[in-house]
Structure formats: C-alpha cells, structure tokens
Write a protein that holds these residues in place. Sequence first.
Motif, mmCIF file in Angstrom:
data_model
loop_
_atom_site.group_PDB
_atom_site.id
_atom_site.type_symbol
_atom_site.label_atom_id
_atom_site.label_comp_id
_atom_site.label_asym_id
_atom_site.label_seq_id
_atom_site.Cartn_x
_atom_site.Cartn_y
_atom_site.Cartn_z
ATOM 1 N N SER A 1 0.834 -1.209 0.000
ATOM 2 C CA SER A 1 0.000 0.000 0.000
ATOM 3 C C SER A 1 0.870 1.261 0.000
ATOM 4 O O SER A 1 0.387 2.353 -0.274
ATOM 5 N N ASP B 1 -0.664 5.047 -5.967
ATOM 6 C CA ASP B 1 -1.761 4.551 -6.804
ATOM 7 C C ASP B 1 -1.462 4.705 -8.292
ATOM 8 O O ASP B 1 -1.773 3.826 -9.087
ATOM 9 N N TYR C 1 -1.568 1.807 -11.085
ATOM 10 C CA TYR C 1 -2.524 2.034 -12.179
ATOM 11 C C TYR C 1 -1.815 1.926 -13.534
ATOM 12 O O TYR C 1 -2.303 1.269 -14.462
ATOM 13 N N HIS D 1 -4.981 -3.392 -4.441
ATOM 14 C CA HIS D 1 -4.348 -2.065 -4.339
ATOM 15 C C HIS D 1 -5.292 -1.041 -4.999
ATOM 16 O O HIS D 1 -5.851 -1.321 -6.065
ATOM 17 N N PRO D 2 -5.459 0.150 -4.392
ATOM 18 C CA PRO D 2 -6.389 1.144 -4.959
ATOM 19 C C PRO D 2 -6.078 1.529 -6.404
ATOM 20 O O PRO D 2 -6.997 1.843 -7.167
ATOM 21 N N GLY D 3 -4.813 1.500 -6.789
ATOM 22 C CA GLY D 3 -4.458 1.839 -8.177
ATOM 23 C C GLY D 3 -4.992 0.801 -9.153
ATOM 24 O O GLY D 3 -5.418 1.141 -10.269
#
Length: 320
Positions: free
Chosen positions: A260, A264, A268, A306-308
């Motif tokens: 983390s 991001d 991405y 993962h947010p990305g």
Amino acid sequence: MNIITKAAFAAALACTGTVAAAQERFITIGTGGQTGVYFVVGQSICRLVNRGTADHNLKCTAPSTGGSIANINAIKAGDMDMGVAQSDWQYHAYNGSSQFEGDAFDKLRAVFSVHGEPFTVVARADAGIENFDDLFGKRVNVGNPGSGQRATMDVVLGAMGKSDGDFALASELKPAEQSAALGDNKVDAIIYTVGHPNGSIQEATSTVDARLVNVTGDAIDTLVNDNPYYAKATIPGGLYKGNDDDVTTFGVKATFVTSSDVPDDVVYTVVSAVFENFDRFKGLHPAFANLTEEEMISGGLSAPLHPGAEKYYKERGWIE
Ligand code: GLU
C-alpha cells in the motif's frame, strides 16, 4: 520504497526556468529463477510498461530472485515495489499465518493473479518413485530458501507428519540448478511449484529419463479441502518428453502483489500496461495463453486490491 524520483534534478531545472524534464521513476518487480515462469511474468510486465515510458516516465526492471517468500519480504522491506508470489504465501503473509505467524504484512496488496502453478514433483525414472510417499528415504531437492516451493513443501511435509529429515538427502538447490542435479544423479527427485510448460522441467525431462509424479492422498485432500488457496490440479500429459499421461497433484496460483506504500498512479500505470496490451501479454509465455481478465482480478487474491488496480478495474467496468 524503491521508487527513485529525480526530484533534485527536476527541481534544479525548475529553478533555472527551463522546462522541467519529466521525472523518471524506477520500479522493481521481484520474480524467481531464470528458468521459471515468474521471471517471464516480470520481464513481460516490464516490457509492456517500458513501451510507454515516454508517456508516463516509469521505468521497470524485473531481476531474478529467490522466489515468492523472498519477493514478499523484499516488498515489505521496501527493497522492491512489486513482485510475483504464490497465492498460498500471499494469504499467509497478509494474515500472519504459517511461516508469517506473528509477522503479518498488513500493507500487502493484491494486483492480479496470473497462471496456475501445480506443485510439481519430477523423479528419475530409475528411482522407483511412483507417488509423493515414495520420496521418503530418497535424495530430494526441497528447493532454495525464499522460494515458494520450499515453503509449500514444508507445509506438505507437516501435513503428513514428516520433515526434511525423512529424506536421505534434502538439498536446497535453486530451480536453475536442480534439473542438472537430477540428470547427474545427485538427487532422485526435484520439486517446483511452477506454471507449465516451462524450461526447467523441459530441461529435467530431456537430459534424463524422468517422470512427473502424482501428489495425492489423504493429507493432500485435507490441505485442499481446508484451504481456499489450494486446488486440485492436473498437469496434462504430452507437455514433456517421456510424460504422456496426465499427472494429478494440487496447486496454487501465481499472483502479482505490491504494498500500500506504492503510489496509486504507479500501480494504475502497470495494470493498464498489462490489460491495454492483453493479447500481447498472453502471447509472451505458453502458461499465459488461457488467462482471462475476469479470473485474473479475482482468483487467488486474498490481500485487498491495491487502490491503483481497483481504479483501473472500475474504469473498465470489471468491478463495482
Ligand atoms: N512458485 C515459485 C516460487 O514461488 C516460482 C516459480 C517460477 O519462477 O515460475 O518461488
């Protein structure tokens, strides 16, 4: 964190009023031995990422490493940004179980899964080994410390109430060395948790008369029934010389993980590079041929996304 920004350089340029050179950022992906499939996963991802460096300024390298456990530990230490790891070790690292007891890596994040990895045992044809049980009393390469197969081997032995001490020899050669050791009759059998077909098992079965061995029995059934990250697996016959019959074992998935702490936009960009060039990616190794986006963003993942990665999957409409 291994992302080196050329901030000082850019700042200096900015001060002089020159149009700042775009910041180049470097990311490192942990793989495995050079004869395995993780190495190709990392190299392939980097190849696709680096095709777009002019646009996103990300530069990717994917060196050979000891494998799953080494990669997870390197990401945790901030020495690497991303890596490939078996689904069982992703689970244990995130949850602090098994080898990671008392040492949960709660910043571990899933990105996607890749190919399936059957727990693969290859024995010399002259060694009298028909099933996993026949390995006891024989010379077995249990794998290098840091590799996923070594760690999974320990779990299998534990489930059978056995240990390395039940082998006549338990050597710790790396994947790139073990096929030659089998051919030279230094060991009777080797193990490798790996996608098929691969160069390592090809080498083992072409340098000596060698057979893939079934890994079955009550202990294996219990492991598969009790744990979400294991499944029964079949290695199809005909992939390797002298091995025309299907072999039954259990397996895991290769998964792509990060922390983390990795920004991001970096994740991405990496995820976009793979899925915007998905057909090209699938063509880079036969073990990737049957991958589907749907399975890759769900199967074998136990740490949170993962947010990305999540952002990209949402944009594509693959998740809510
Ligand atoms: N599954 C192995 C490991 O976790 C690596 C297999 C490969 O390199 O393809 O170490």
